[in-house]
Design an enzyme around this catalytic site. Structure first.
Site, PDB file in Angstrom:
ATOM      1  N   HIS A  55      -4.809  -4.416   1.149  1.00  0.00           N
ATOM      2  CA  HIS A  55      -3.861  -3.346   1.504  1.00  0.00           C
ATOM      3  C   HIS A  55      -4.575  -1.993   1.542  1.00  0.00           C
ATOM      4  CE1 HIS A  55      -0.150  -1.105   1.747  1.00  0.00           C
ATOM      5  NE2 HIS A  55      -0.412  -0.471   0.623  1.00  0.00           N
ATOM      6  N   ASP A  76       1.701  -5.312  -2.200  1.00  0.00           N
ATOM      7  CA  ASP A  76       1.462  -4.988  -0.790  1.00  0.00           C
ATOM      8  C   ASP A  76       0.167  -5.663  -0.365  1.00  0.00           C
ATOM      9  OD1 ASP A  76       3.682  -3.412  -0.994  1.00  0.00           O
ATOM     10  OD2 ASP A  76       2.576  -1.535  -1.204  1.00  0.00           O
ATOM     11  N   HIS A 297       0.508  -3.553   5.973  1.00  0.00           N
ATOM     12  CA  HIS A 297       1.437  -4.570   5.497  1.00  0.00           C
ATOM     13  C   HIS A 297       1.488  -5.688   6.523  1.00  0.00           C
ATOM     14  CE1 HIS A 297       3.288  -2.145   2.225  1.00  0.00           C
ATOM     15  NE2 HIS A 297       3.047  -1.128   3.036  1.00  0.00           N
ATOM     16  N   HIS A 319      10.301  -5.713  -1.879  1.00  0.00           N
ATOM     17  CA  HIS A 319       9.682  -4.620  -1.129  1.00  0.00           C
ATOM     18  C   HIS A 319      10.070  -4.654   0.346  1.00  0.00           C
ATOM     19  CE1 HIS A 319       6.592  -1.934   0.562  1.00  0.00           C
ATOM     20  NE2 HIS A 319       6.486  -1.448  -0.665  1.00  0.00           N
TER      21      HIS A 319
END
Length: 646
Positions: A55, A76, A297, A319
């Protein structure tokens, strides 16, 4: 976190934490490496290790093992290798996790190709600055900013006509962020590592860092490109520049990352006619607004492929906006509906602060390790014989395995005692006990009592170093009952010593021997037997047949008593070591009403009373009755025989 005018923290209800709490949290941070297993040595077996998440620099997934179960938390993550970061890695050397907690930021959205996005990004910037406008790119100080800087610096290098137009990186953390990237270049992809051999790829040729910027005095009369934080345009330099440039149609604002709902960055993506400035006044939105996603992402395809590869038993989506999470859940359920029901994972998308409860059945399995995992073969291969090597093969299904079961932190293994120190932190030890029991009788009396209770007793003798007045003339005699317990007599006057290695079996045998020693010196039989030698089980002529007959008669009377307890009429006659028992049943007890009753004759003859061996014969017309009588007699004979210890 908020502070008052005097530097003191305010007491507003919306303050989530104080500066002291923040510092306390920072003090607890510990540095670990990817793939470094952290074992907390808790009873639950909690341990974890980090995996590269791709990420941002240093982003990590965590593979957690607890209570015999496993959880993979992605946080993430990105499955796409860019100009400086590697893609997220799949967990290796592990079975499928029981629980996968995975982000769902983009739901079912699919990103365009990287080449297409880069072309659109650089093309939009060139169009704005070529028209004399100023291009604002809101970014966060650490993360996507470095990727975009690499892209734009390379584009400026390849297009000399743009090199007169300045590019600024306006962030208080700009220099510190770049130093971090320069320091940890070894954690980036192969492209950056190879460039580090020639120079620092983050020493940009066409980008200038602005540690501080005063928007009111900033010279923006000509075209320029400004990277400014924060990325959501909530406040700070990026918001001030946006408020200043939004009214000019020559200018542009390029959103290059994910924008959260109810932020200005998300609002202007819908191209409203007006926006509200930080001061609260409304102004027209005339500048160009474009969105090119360089968000680190995963999109739907990347997320779905990762979940399929990991193959979890339970999936928890986090998320993401509720709508996007719902679409992703629906798409995953549609995919898993093709599988048999018992192979479909559960999928949950809990709201914030809502507990998720998962029920697991307890696993009962153990690894067989060390010598127990090898079974010798009967292979007579010539090569094996020549090398004098012992060929081994894996145990087959159904083979019996005997060892020590060791369970540590919900993981079980079975090992041989000699392998205990190799495969476990345990060591083999033993506790020896010695008990001195008062004994004033003679050794021959003790020998007889022990012989009637136990078989296969090993006896050793040794002379005493010092004569003891009144001690037995046989010297020191040691009786070994199996490999468990020893009884030593004659070493100390009036004392018999019992020695044994503590174990469940050894403790029981030792208890029975202590009771036997106490009984051997107080019973009427012992007083009668101490005046002459007793019968010994060794193969020699017995010196006193009367004692043998008396002992045999006691056993035969026990048989008589057992038969009398089961049948109403039992007559017994005894002759030396032989007994005859006549069992009679009335006609009412038989199946045939015409019968006057049944008579069953049982004969028991003890061949060796100390061994407890006896010849049992039963004669009866009724086979069922004969079987019952035979079983009763054999059980009594077996119960009265000495206990075999080997």
């Amino acid at each position: 976190m908020k502070k008052g005018a005097g530097g003191e923290l305010s007491q507003d209800d919306d303050v989530l934490y104080t500066e002291a709490e923040l510092q306390s949290c920072v003090d607890k941070i510990e540095l670990i490496d990817y793939h470094q297993t952290i074992d907390l040595n808790l009873p639950s077996g909690l341990k974890f290790h980090a995996l590269n998440a791709g990420h941002v620099l240093g982003a990590a997934m965590f593979f957690i093992e607890i209570g015999g179960r496993s959880v993979l938390y992605t946080g993430d993550y990105s499955m796409e290798e860019d100009r400086h970061l590697m893609a997220a890695e799949l967990p290796r050397y592990h079975t499928s996790p029981d629980v996968l907690i995975v982000e769902s930021t983009y739901g079912v959205q699919v990103h365009a190709s990287r080449a297409e996005r880069e072309a659109r990004f650089t093309g939009t910037i060139e169009r704005i600055v070529s028209g004399g406008g100023r291009c604002l790119i809101p970014v966060f100080a650490l993360g996507r900013a470095q990727e975009l800087l690499l892209i734009l610096d390379e584009y400026w290098r390849d297009h000399p006509h743009l090199q007169s137009i300045p590019i600024y990186y306006a962030s208080k953390m700009a220099s510190r962020a770049l130093r971090v990237y320069q320091t940890y270049a070894n954690m980036m992809n192969a492209r950056i590592r190879s460039q580090m051999d020639l120079g620092n790829p983050f020493s940009f040729s066409h980008i200038r860092n602005l540690k501080s910027i005063d928007v009111n005095t900033f010279d923006d009369r000509g075209p320029s490109v400004v990277f400014a934080s924060p990325g959501m345009l909530q406040s700070g330099v990026s918001r001030q520049l946006f408020d200043r440039w939004a009214g000019d149609p020559k200018n542009g604002c390029l959103i290059a990352g994910y924008a959260v709902e109810h932020t200005l960055a998300k609002e202007i993506m819908s191209q409203p006619k007006e926006v509200v400035t930080l001061e609260g006044r409304r102004q027209p939105l005339n500048c160009l607004v474009d969105y090119v996603s360089f968000s680190a992402h995963v999109d739907f395809v990347q997320n779905r492929d990762f979940i399929t590869s990991v193959n979890p038993r339970n999936i928890i989506l986090v998320h993401g906006a509720k709508e996007e999470m719902g679409r992703l859940k629906g798409a995953l359920m549609l995919q898993y509906n093709k599988l048999p029901e018992n192979k479909r994972p559960t999928i949950a998308m809990p709201p914030n602060e809502v507990e998720v409860k998962l029920i697991f059945t307890r696993r009962r399995s153990a690894k067989v390790m060390g010598k127990l995992a090898e079974a010798p073969t009967d292979d007579n291969d010539d090569q094996v014989e020549e090398n004098k090597a012992k060929a081994v093969m894996e145990p087959r299904e159904g083979d019996a395995v005997r060892g020590i079961l060791v369970t540590q932190q919900n993981s079980s293994k079975i090992v041989a005692p000699e392998d205990l120190s190799t495969y476990t932190p345990l060591r083999v030890g033993s506790v020896s006990s010695r008990l001195h029991v008062p004994f004033v009788g003679k050794i021959e009396t003790l020998r007889m009592f022990l012989g009637e209770m136990f078989r296969d007793i090993e006896e050793t003798k040794e002379a005493r170093d010092v004569d003891t007045d009144g001690a037995d003339d046989e010297g020191i005699v040691t009786f070994s009952i199996g490999s468990q317990v020893k009884v030593i007599a004659g070493k100390t006057k009036g004392v018999a010593t019992v020695e044994w290695d503590c174990s469940p079996v050894g403790d029981v045998i030792a208890d029975s021997l202590i009771a036997l020693i106490m009984h051997a010196q107080s019973s009427a039989a012992s007083i009668r037997l101490t005046g002459r030698p007793c019968s010994h089980r060794a193969k020699k002529a017995r010196e006193d047949d009367t004692d043998t007959q008396t002992t045999a008669e006691e056993h035969l009377r026990a048989v008589h008593q057992a038969l009398s307890d089961q049948f109403l009429s039992v007559e017994a006659t005894y002759e030396a070591t032989k007994g005859t028992f006549e069992v009679k049943l009335d006609a009412s007890d038989t199946a045939s009403e015409e019968s006057d009753g049944l008579v069953c004759t049982a004969t028991v003859e003890f061949e060796d009373i100390l061994d407890g061996t006896a010849k049992v014969t039963v004669e009866c017309e009724d086979e069922k009755l004969a079987a019952n009588v035979r079983g009763c007699v054999q059980n009594v004979v077996a119960a009265s025989a000495p206990i075999a210890m080997n």
